[in-house]
Design an enzyme around this catalytic site. Sequence first.
Site, mmCIF file in Angstrom:
data_model
loop_
_atom_site.group_PDB
_atom_site.id
_atom_site.type_symbol
_atom_site.label_atom_id
_atom_site.label_comp_id
_atom_site.label_asym_id
_atom_site.label_seq_id
_atom_site.Cartn_x
_atom_site.Cartn_y
_atom_site.Cartn_z
ATOM 1 N N SER A 1 -3.001 1.556 3.728
ATOM 2 C CA SER A 1 -4.266 1.680 4.454
ATOM 3 C C SER A 1 -5.307 0.683 3.980
ATOM 4 O O SER A 1 -6.244 0.371 4.714
ATOM 5 C CB SER A 1 -4.804 3.107 4.366
ATOM 6 O OG SER A 1 -5.247 3.426 3.070
ATOM 7 N N THR B 1 -4.738 7.169 1.770
ATOM 8 C CA THR B 1 -5.996 7.773 1.334
ATOM 9 C C THR B 1 -7.094 6.746 1.071
ATOM 10 O O THR B 1 -8.270 7.107 1.066
ATOM 11 C CB THR B 1 -5.788 8.607 0.060
ATOM 12 O OG1 THR B 1 -5.300 7.759 -1.000
ATOM 13 C CG2 THR B 1 -4.794 9.730 0.306
ATOM 14 N N THR C 1 0.668 6.417 1.384
ATOM 15 C CA THR C 1 1.488 6.954 0.298
ATOM 16 C C THR C 1 2.390 8.088 0.757
ATOM 17 O O THR C 1 3.484 8.271 0.222
ATOM 18 C CB THR C 1 0.584 7.422 -0.856
ATOM 19 O OG1 THR C 1 -0.178 6.312 -1.322
ATOM 20 C CG2 THR C 1 1.392 7.977 -2.015
#
Length: 337
Positions: free
Chosen positions: A53, A91, A12
């Site tokens: 991710s 994250t 992000t």
Amino acid sequence: MRRVTILATGGTISTTRGNDGRTAPTLSGREVSALTAVPGVTLVSRDLVRRPSWALEPAELAGIALTARDEARAGSADASGPAGVVVTHGTTTLEYTAFLADLVLDVDTPVVLTGAMRRADDPAADGPANLRDAVAVAASEEARGLGALVVFAGHIIAARRAWKAHRTGTDAFVDLGGDIGRVDQAGVRIERAPGRGPCFSGRLDERVAFVKAVPGMDGRIVETALATGVHGLVVEALPGAGGIPPRMQPSVAAAAGAIPTVVASRAPYGRLADVPGGGTGDPLRELDLLSAGSLTAEQAWLLLMAALGDAEDDEDARARFRAAATGITEADSEVKA
């Protein structure tokens, strides 16, 4: 002037929204690095991957961790090398890569992971501040020898105890052992040193199954996993002392007799006994199960892959896992004391 290497992996912090309304990690490491500045620090960026991710495989997570270790080694071996390393990361799986980075880091040069919860083109983007804080920590003498760290929303978190606790909030990560420090207007403040454990090579045996236990569950999913030829098994047991539903226990016992099998608790705080009992009556005590100790189930899964990757056989893998899990748990206890 101190130098910090930025290893960019997407996420992000590098994401923007296109004209079609879809989001994508469009910013390069150089562009992400340009979002912030720390006085007295020169940033050198390098792109490793540029993907969400959630799409990264375990081998890719390990590859990121090993690249960070190699950069840190260069900084340790040569005064002209980086004073610290920052990994920008999505994250969703940041805590996985952070844990692997700590497992393989064998020098004092800091490795710091950070990211963002809001896109880079959001008017209230949190990425620039997180990156600034991460760079400040990576460049600081105070962070040397502390292992891999997560820096997020001003918190300095030990990678071995990092846990994403909020799905959308900018204060997304917690340290299950308590923050080791803060970054604020006064600078970097380290208040305690995290516990450390043994290092691993970073080779992963990915044939480790992960099973989550819920009340009333039987053992069919464990039996299916065994039938596929997995090399290890992690069971995230019920919260508490690692309780496993009665109908599931015979299959878990069979697994423990065949392959390294770990029991972890769904509850993130506290620790399991070195010999898991499973709650009232100690139904698991005689099953030769490995204890996750203070590790989360996901960390136990990563550690078992690392132990199997380095081991000569199953007994060696059990010994390596047990030594690392026990060492981490004891180090955590010593730090808290």
